[in-house]
Design an enzyme around this catalytic site. Structure first.
Site, PDB file in Angstrom:
ATOM      1  CE  LYS A  30      99.446  65.563  10.983  1.00  0.00           C
ATOM      2  NZ  LYS A  30      98.552  64.561  10.383  1.00  0.00           N
ATOM      3  CG  LEU A  45      95.687  75.396   7.017  1.00  0.00           C
ATOM      4  CD1 LEU A  45      96.530  74.621   6.020  1.00  0.00           C
ATOM      5  CD2 LEU A  45      94.651  76.242   6.297  1.00  0.00           C
ATOM      6  N   GLY A  46      93.944  73.269  10.740  1.00  0.00           N
ATOM      7  CA  GLY A  46      93.180  72.181  11.336  1.00  0.00           C
ATOM      8  C   GLY A  46      94.003  71.453  12.373  1.00  0.00           C
ATOM      9  N   GLY A  85      94.239  67.509  14.470  1.00  0.00           N
ATOM     10  CA  GLY A  85      93.728  66.154  14.572  1.00  0.00           C
ATOM     11  C   GLY A  85      94.351  65.454  15.746  1.00  0.00           C
ATOM     12  CB  ALA A  86      94.297  61.906  16.657  1.00  0.00           C
ATOM     13  CG  ASP A  94      91.556  57.384   9.085  1.00  0.00           C
ATOM     14  OD1 ASP A  94      90.362  57.028   9.173  1.00  0.00           O
ATOM     15  OD2 ASP A  94      92.091  58.166   9.884  1.00  0.00           O
TER      16      ASP A  94
HETATM   17  N1  LIG Z   1      97.953  69.799   2.834  1.00  0.00           N
HETATM   18  C1  LIG Z   1      96.918  70.386   3.426  1.00  0.00           C
HETATM   19  N2  LIG Z   1      96.330  71.458   2.861  1.00  0.00           N
HETATM   20  C2  LIG Z   1      95.262  72.063   3.457  1.00  0.00           C
HETATM   21  N3  LIG Z   1      94.712  71.656   4.622  1.00  0.00           N
HETATM   22  C3  LIG Z   1      95.248  70.589   5.245  1.00  0.00           C
HETATM   23  C4  LIG Z   1      96.376  69.907   4.682  1.00  0.00           C
HETATM   24  N4  LIG Z   1      96.695  68.896   5.511  1.00  0.00           N
HETATM   25  C5  LIG Z   1      95.809  68.946   6.533  1.00  0.00           C
HETATM   26  N5  LIG Z   1      94.941  69.950   6.390  1.00  0.00           N
HETATM   27  C6  LIG Z   1      93.844  70.308   7.330  1.00  0.00           C
HETATM   28  O1  LIG Z   1      94.212  70.019   8.652  1.00  0.00           O
HETATM   29  C7  LIG Z   1      93.338  69.063   9.257  1.00  0.00           C
HETATM   30  C8  LIG Z   1      94.104  68.132  10.178  1.00  0.00           C
HETATM   31  O2  LIG Z   1      95.096  67.436   9.457  1.00  0.00           O
HETATM   32  P1  LIG Z   1      95.330  65.878   9.592  1.00  0.00           P
HETATM   33  O3  LIG Z   1      94.055  65.153   9.336  1.00  0.00           O
HETATM   34  O4  LIG Z   1      96.515  65.537   8.779  1.00  0.00           O
HETATM   35  O5  LIG Z   1      95.697  65.802  11.121  1.00  0.00           O
HETATM   36  P2  LIG Z   1      95.695  64.523  12.028  1.00  0.00           P
HETATM   37  O6  LIG Z   1      96.263  64.947  13.321  1.00  0.00           O
HETATM   38  O7  LIG Z   1      96.329  63.392  11.341  1.00  0.00           O
HETATM   39  O8  LIG Z   1      94.143  64.287  12.162  1.00  0.00           O
HETATM   40  P3  LIG Z   1      93.294  62.946  12.196  1.00  0.00           P
HETATM   41  O9  LIG Z   1      92.644  62.987  13.530  1.00  0.00           O
HETATM   42  O10 LIG Z   1      92.323  63.143  11.062  1.00  0.00           O
HETATM   43  O11 LIG Z   1      94.202  61.804  11.977  1.00  0.00           O
HETATM   44  C9  LIG Z   1      92.674  68.364   8.095  1.00  0.00           C
HETATM   45  O12 LIG Z   1      91.407  67.885   8.411  1.00  0.00           O
HETATM   46  C10 LIG Z   1      92.616  69.474   7.026  1.00  0.00           C
HETATM   47  O13 LIG Z   1      91.488  70.279   7.214  1.00  0.00           O
HETATM   48 MG   LIG Z   2      95.741  61.426  10.859  1.00  0.00          MG
END
Ligand SMILES: Nc1ncnc2c1ncn2[C@@H]1O[C@H](COP(=O)(O)OP(=O)(O)OP(=O)(O)O)[C@@H](O)[C@H]1O
Ligand SMILES: [Mg+2]
Lengths: 243, 309
Positions: free
Chosen positions: B55, B34-35, B37-38, B147
């Site tokens: 995650k 789905l995605g 991030g850092a 954030d």
């Molecule tokens: N519960 C969810 N349902 C659907 N998509 C999600 C969910 N949680 C996260 N995502 C997707 O995954 C992506 C990355 O998640 P997230 O922002 O939690 O990661 P991160 O590693 O903390 O990134 P960041 O660099 O923003 O801190 C989000 O931008 C979103 O598109």
């Molecule tokens: Mg984050």
């Protein structure tokens, strides 16, 4: 758990050391005295992400019990505060892990606990990170190649003080540059809770390519030592000084 | 900016992989990414025939911190604030390799700009009120989102509403903001501290609105306040809210409630101003109701339905 003071050296450089003792060894020594050594390597805009000359950056932080990061100038401010906070968490976690070993046996660390207990312990670590006092000695490489980076470094340091001063715990910062004019390091800014008046204080950059990173770290250690070496030696393993 | 600066921890898990937790023994079938991030990578997964988001990361510590926030939010608010937390566990791949993961409610939605593009500018007022409502609840339970940024917001359908993902920056009131993104950070703009207080989120909320209209963002100048005001003035769709947005930028609101009051007033006075023009000769109440069917009703219905949760 008692409130304490964390000590960090923050080394900001754009190259490799080439004079004096091995900085990796000196960093190990600092670590043993309860001082974490963090290193930020600044890349030139046209440099690739993994230049060989900057391997030292990682090695020094690793043996110094700190955190390292190599960045381009544009990300410097954000990186400096993250590295500092990460290193705080790392030190506090090390401290907690020591405690856990004493309670639960030699093989137990935070990572071995079940998620629920881990969560509870992390809450304690976070509380400590928020409330503990912190001393950061910044060591800035002012060799000639840093010429076009000093302005960004200043801004990043002011930004660092903004981040850390949002905490409940107290902070003290000082800045040294290396190489100094006559000595290996030179005082730029004496211990103070804030860094916002540093704008005008950076000395002229030294010309020539001497980068005595090892001696600079040793001198930084000595600066910490001036204010309570005995106490920190007594508590060297935990990296915490009893308040 | 941060992603570029930080060592990437790529965890690539093939769709079809089944992840079983070391502690709670629940199994999750990975469907797709789905995605990323850092901190970690988020996958769509299936468990007991239901969809969920998982995650996963090598950074056990950061994950634990996020889980703690999700647990705290669960206690105060049911499932409105942030995704609902379903499970926390470790995935032990080999004796020496372990990832931490947590499973949460899957929020299926689209980004704010794409929703607004499709459905019209009148949704801006609705979403502002909705976000303020959620922020008020969050703040009242002692937390600040931190954030708050476009990336961390999703619009879910029926009824359309904004939901937050990524609570990595969510910080207890009065502490130092845990995680921020420079463009959204009032400290970066030189307009305030990084201490977690309601006004910190309200500043970021204005920046969210600005990023909708300036997708490439913009950078700092010697006079940040002036820059931000100019950018606000430059967006027609934000014009009605100008005065309130500027107050939020300057940190003049002590709480979301104060800002919500201003925004509500702006929305309702717009309704009143428009009405006499069109129905000058009508005494009928019907046009009024139709008019009300517009922005205000939408806004108010969100306001009231959110009270039900
Ligand atoms: N519960 C969810 N349902 C659907 N998509 C999600 C969910 N949680 C996260 N995502 C997707 O995954 C992506 C990355 O998640 P997230 O922002 O939690 O990661 P991160 O590693 O903390 O990134 P960041 O660099 O923003 O801190 C989000 O931008 C979103 O598109
Ligand atoms: Mg984050």
């Amino acid at each position: 758990m008692k409130k304490g003071t964390l000590k960090q050296i923050l080394l900001v450089t754009d190259g490799c050391s080439n004079k004096g003792e091995d900085p990796v060894a000196t960093a190990a020594l600092a670590h043993q005295q309860g001082i974490a050594v963090n290193v930020i390597g600044i890349l030139d805009d046209d440099q690739t992400e993994d230049p060989e000359g900057l391997q030292e950056v990682e090695d020094v932080a690793l043996s110094g019990g700190g955190v390292s990061q190599i960045v381009y100038q544009e990300s410097l401010a954000q990186t400096v505060q993250m590295v500092t906070k990460q290193a705080m968490t790392q030190t506090l976690q090390g401290f907690v892990n020591n405690e856990l070993k004493q309670i639960l046996g030699p093989k137990q660390t935070l990572e071995d606990l079940d998620p629920e207990k881990r969560g509870e312990v992390m809450e304690v670590v976070e509380d400590m990170g928020e409330t503990c006092d912190l001393e950061v000695l910044v060591l800035v490489d002012t060799s000639a190649s840093m010429y076009d980076k000093i302005e960004t470094v200043k801004e990043a340091l002011i930004d660092l003080s903004l981040s850390l001063n949002a905490r409940i715990g107290r902070n003290r910062f000082s800045i040294f540059s290396f190489p100094g004019r006559r000595k290996d390091v030179e005082l730029v800014f004496d211990w103070s809770p804030r860094l916002d008046e540093i704008s005008s204080v950076f000395p002229k950059l030294t010309s020539g390519g001497i980068t005595p990173t090892g001696p600079a770290i040793r001198e930084a250690m000595y600066q910490f030592g001036k204010k309570g070496l005995l106490r920190s030696l007594r508590d060297e393993k935990s990296g915490m000084e009893e308040a | 900016m941060r992603n570029q600066a930080w060592k990437k921890h790529n965890i690539d898990i093939r769709p079809g992989t089944v992840i079983q937790g070391k502690w709670h023994k629940n199994s999750y079938l990975i469907k797709k990414k789905l995605g990323q991030g850092a901190i970690g990578t988020v996958y769509l997964c299936e468990t007991n025939g239901k969809q969920a988001a998982l995650k996963i990361s090598e950074q056990g510590t950061s994950m634990t911190v996020e889980v703690n926030v999700l647990k705290a939010l669960k206690k105060v608010q049911g499932n409105r604030l942030g995704p609902y937390l379903l499970d926390v566990d470790d995935w032990q791949i080999t004796k020496h390799r372990k990832y931490s993961f947590y499973v949460m409610e899957y929020l299926q939605g689209e980004s704010l700009p794409s929703f607004i593009k499709k459905n019209g500018m009148e949704w801006i007022g609705v979403f502002i009120l909705q976000l303020l409502e959620d922020l008020e609840n969050l703040h009242q339970s002692g937390w600040v989102f931190g954030d708050l940024k476009l990336d961390n917001l999703l619009v879910v359908a029926s009824p359309p509403s904004v939901r937050w993902v990524d609570v990595g920056g969510t910080t207890q009131m009065g502490r130092a903001i845990k995680e921020y993104t420079e463009f959204y950070d009032r400290g970066y703009w030189g307009i305030g501290s990084r201490r977690a207080e309601p006004s910190y989120d309200l500043f970021a909320l204005v920046m969210v609105l600005l990023e909708v209209f300036y997708p490439d963002r913009f950078s700092k100048s010697p006079n940040p306040e002036q820059t931000l005001f100019k950018k606000i003035n430059g967006v027609k769709a934000l014009r009605p809210y100008n005065s309130s947005l500027k107050k939020a930028i300057l940190g003049k609101y002590q709480s979301s409630r104060e800002m919500k009051r201003d925004i509500t007033q702006i929305l309702s006075s717009r309704q009143k101003r428009r009405r006499p023009k069109r129905d000058k000769n009508q005494v009928n109440i019907l046009p009024f109701l139709i008019e009300l069917g517009g922005i205000l009703l939408l806004a108010l219905s969100y306001y009231f339905s959110s009270l039900l949760f």
